[in-house]
Motif scaffolding. Structure first.
Motif, PDB file in Angstrom:
ATOM      1  N   SER A  11      38.820  13.037 -14.153  1.00  0.00           N
ATOM      2  CA  SER A  11      39.644  12.409 -15.185  1.00  0.00           C
ATOM      3  C   SER A  11      39.531  10.887 -15.160  1.00  0.00           C
ATOM      4  O   SER A  11      39.747  10.229 -16.174  1.00  0.00           O
ATOM      5  N   LYS A  12      39.142  10.317 -14.008  1.00  0.00           N
ATOM      6  CA  LYS A  12      38.976   8.859 -13.948  1.00  0.00           C
ATOM      7  C   LYS A  12      37.730   8.397 -14.695  1.00  0.00           C
ATOM      8  O   LYS A  12      37.589   7.211 -14.999  1.00  0.00           O
ATOM      9  N   ASN A  13      36.811   9.304 -14.939  1.00  0.00           N
ATOM     10  CA  ASN A  13      35.579   8.924 -15.632  1.00  0.00           C
ATOM     11  C   ASN A  13      35.589   9.309 -17.109  1.00  0.00           C
ATOM     12  O   ASN A  13      34.556   9.324 -17.759  1.00  0.00           O
ATOM     13  N   ILE A  14      36.773   9.607 -17.620  1.00  0.00           N
ATOM     14  CA  ILE A  14      36.869   9.941 -19.040  1.00  0.00           C
ATOM     15  C   ILE A  14      37.921   9.051 -19.688  1.00  0.00           C
ATOM     16  O   ILE A  14      39.083   9.026 -19.279  1.00  0.00           O
ATOM     17  N   VAL A  69      30.269  -4.271 -16.616  1.00  0.00           N
ATOM     18  CA  VAL A  69      29.130  -4.426 -15.710  1.00  0.00           C
ATOM     19  C   VAL A  69      29.483  -3.791 -14.378  1.00  0.00           C
ATOM     20  O   VAL A  69      30.448  -4.182 -13.727  1.00  0.00           O
ATOM     21  N   LYS A  70      28.717  -2.792 -14.025  1.00  0.00           N
ATOM     22  CA  LYS A  70      28.968  -2.146 -12.742  1.00  0.00           C
ATOM     23  C   LYS A  70      27.936  -2.638 -11.746  1.00  0.00           C
ATOM     24  O   LYS A  70      26.749  -2.363 -11.878  1.00  0.00           O
ATOM     25  N   ILE A  71      28.384  -3.420 -10.769  1.00  0.00           N
ATOM     26  CA  ILE A  71      27.461  -3.972  -9.773  1.00  0.00           C
ATOM     27  C   ILE A  71      27.471  -3.080  -8.539  1.00  0.00           C
ATOM     28  O   ILE A  71      28.533  -2.779  -7.986  1.00  0.00           O
ATOM     29  N   ILE A  86      32.922   9.693 -22.128  1.00  0.00           N
ATOM     30  CA  ILE A  86      32.596  10.063 -20.742  1.00  0.00           C
ATOM     31  C   ILE A  86      31.747   8.953 -20.118  1.00  0.00           C
ATOM     32  O   ILE A  86      30.824   8.451 -20.742  1.00  0.00           O
ATOM     33  N   THR A  87      32.074   8.576 -18.883  1.00  0.00           N
ATOM     34  CA  THR A  87      31.291   7.530 -18.201  1.00  0.00           C
ATOM     35  C   THR A  87      30.710   8.067 -16.887  1.00  0.00           C
ATOM     36  O   THR A  87      31.047   9.167 -16.447  1.00  0.00           O
ATOM     37  N   ASP A  88      29.861   7.248 -16.291  1.00  0.00           N
ATOM     38  CA  ASP A  88      29.349   7.463 -14.921  1.00  0.00           C
ATOM     39  C   ASP A  88      28.559   8.746 -14.698  1.00  0.00           C
ATOM     40  O   ASP A  88      28.557   9.281 -13.588  1.00  0.00           O
ATOM     41  N   PHE A  89      27.877   9.224 -15.726  1.00  0.00           N
ATOM     42  CA  PHE A  89      27.126  10.463 -15.524  1.00  0.00           C
ATOM     43  C   PHE A  89      25.824  10.204 -14.773  1.00  0.00           C
ATOM     44  O   PHE A  89      25.157   9.207 -14.955  1.00  0.00           O
TER      45      PHE A  89
HETATM   46 MG    MG Z   1      34.031   5.687 -12.850  1.00  0.00          MG
END
Ligand code: MG
Ligand code: ADP
Length: 344
Positions: free
Chosen positions: A182-185, A83-85, A194-197
């Motif tokens: 690289s922190k979002n993979i 959960v990203k708040i 892959i995250t945070d797109f």
């Molecule tokens: Mg991220």
């Protein structure tokens, strides 16, 4: 290279042929997110409600970490979720809340093996949160920079190919990642997630009226020259930072470099110096990189100064596919494990 227009519908014939993945085949050809949403706005707002998760339904667990957007918690909602708040300082900004809703509307339309699974969102201020599947494994950042893992070229290529497939899919849908790093993979076993797109516009870079623009560590080296040249000594607006598909390609080049070298380009150089160099079209020297011409060419293509000349992800995928594969010196009669188990 071929250029994709902002709707993501114009791809070169060649790249259409070369990258026909399962997910691509299932994607309607002539439809971008913007087009569809402008044709059926009502349907869109209805289906947004479908993804609404009441904040109280979420069981929040421990905090995983903090990023620029806000804080990520472990959670439970019909199973493990992340959960990203969103940070509270977005809440007084109506524009930011609208941007958030728009980005959720885009996010909900993504289905690809290499993209984090969007599960829903809490969209009632003051609770703005995004719920996704929980990624297992480590981020590429952790592998490369913290654990100092070395991947061989075959594995590096496989990772890069999966990133290219996920990114090719996003671009095909008209979504620019804007924060590819690289922190979002994540690497789950052998699989890239892959995250945070597409969420960058709701963020604000740290700005302090005394100190000026704060640049997060490890952020600049993903920034294409056209973005760097537009950095101003105040808080940038979305107009200042025009992320594009080509700026995603530039960021991918940096990830390819990290995987190959185990460090960031322009390592330990002060931001002013990086800004000056990249803005003038200078690149990290590759003289210390022991790799073939083909491998280095990928870096040079992605880091091309002129955005229009950078390859798209379909092109990158086929280029990676054509890299010569090293045969593993392993045969069934002489498994590598034998010598290892003999040691232990
Ligand atoms: Mg991220
Ligand atoms: P950053 O990407 O800059 O690390 P984030 O706010 O995106 O900042 O993430 C904060 C922390 O939460 C990081 O440690 C990140 O790895 C972790 N995280 C983010 N999304 C997920 C997810 N879907 N599954 C597991 N961990 C996640």
């Amino acid at each position: 290279g071929s250029i994709i227009d902002s709707s993501g519908t114009h791809q070169s014939i060649e790249s259409d042929k070369t990258m026909s993945t399962e997910s691509d085949r299932m994607t309607p050809r002539l439809e971008s997110v913007e087009e569809r949403d402008s044709i059926w706005p009502r349907q869109n707002s209805l289906s947004l409600k479908e993804w609404d998760i009441p904040y109280d339904d979420l069981n929040l667990g421990t905090m995983i970490g903090k990023g620029r957007f806000g804080t990520v918690y472990r959670g439970n909602w019909h199973g493990d979720v992340a959960v990203k708040i969103l940070k509270e300082d977005f809440l007084d900004d109506e524009h930011a809340i609208e941007a958030f809703k728009l980005e959720v509307a885009i996010f909900k339309n993504t289905r690809h093996e290499n993209l984090v699974l969007f599960m829903g969102a809490c969209m009632k201020p003051p609770r703005l949160a995004i719920v996704t599947s929980m990624c297992k494994g480590n981020t590429l950042y952790t592998h490369v920079h913290l654990r100092r893992d070395k991947f061989n070229l075959n594995k590096t290529t496989l990772i890069a190919q999966q990133i290219s497939q996920g990114m090719g899919y996003l671009h095909r849908r008209g979504i620019v990642h804007k924060d590819l790093k690289s922190k979002n993979i994540f690497l789950e076993n052998e699989k890239v997630i892959i995250t945070d797109f597409g969420l960058f516009s709701v963020t604000k870079l740290v700005y302090d009226s005394n100190l000026g623009l704060g640049i997060p560590y490890g952020w600049l080296c993903y920034m294409a020259p056209e973005l760097i040249r537009n950095l101003k000594p105040y808080r940038p607006t979305n107009e200042d930072l025009q992320f594009t598909k080509a700026s995603d390609t530039y960021a991918f080049g940096t990830i390819w470099y990290e995987l190959l070298c185990g460090e960031f380009p322009f390592k330990s150089q002060p931001p002013e110096s990086v800004i000056w160099q990249v803005g003038r079209g200078m690149k990290q020297s590759l003289s210390n990189l022991q790799a073939s011409r083909d491998v280095k060419d990928i870096l040079m293509m992605c880091w091309t100064f002129n955005a229009d000349d950078r390859p798209d992800f379909n092109k990158l995928f086929t280029t990676l596919e054509r890299l010569p594969k090293k045969r593993l010196a392993r045969s069934p009669s002489h498994p590598i494990q034998l010598s290892r188990s003999a040691e232990s």
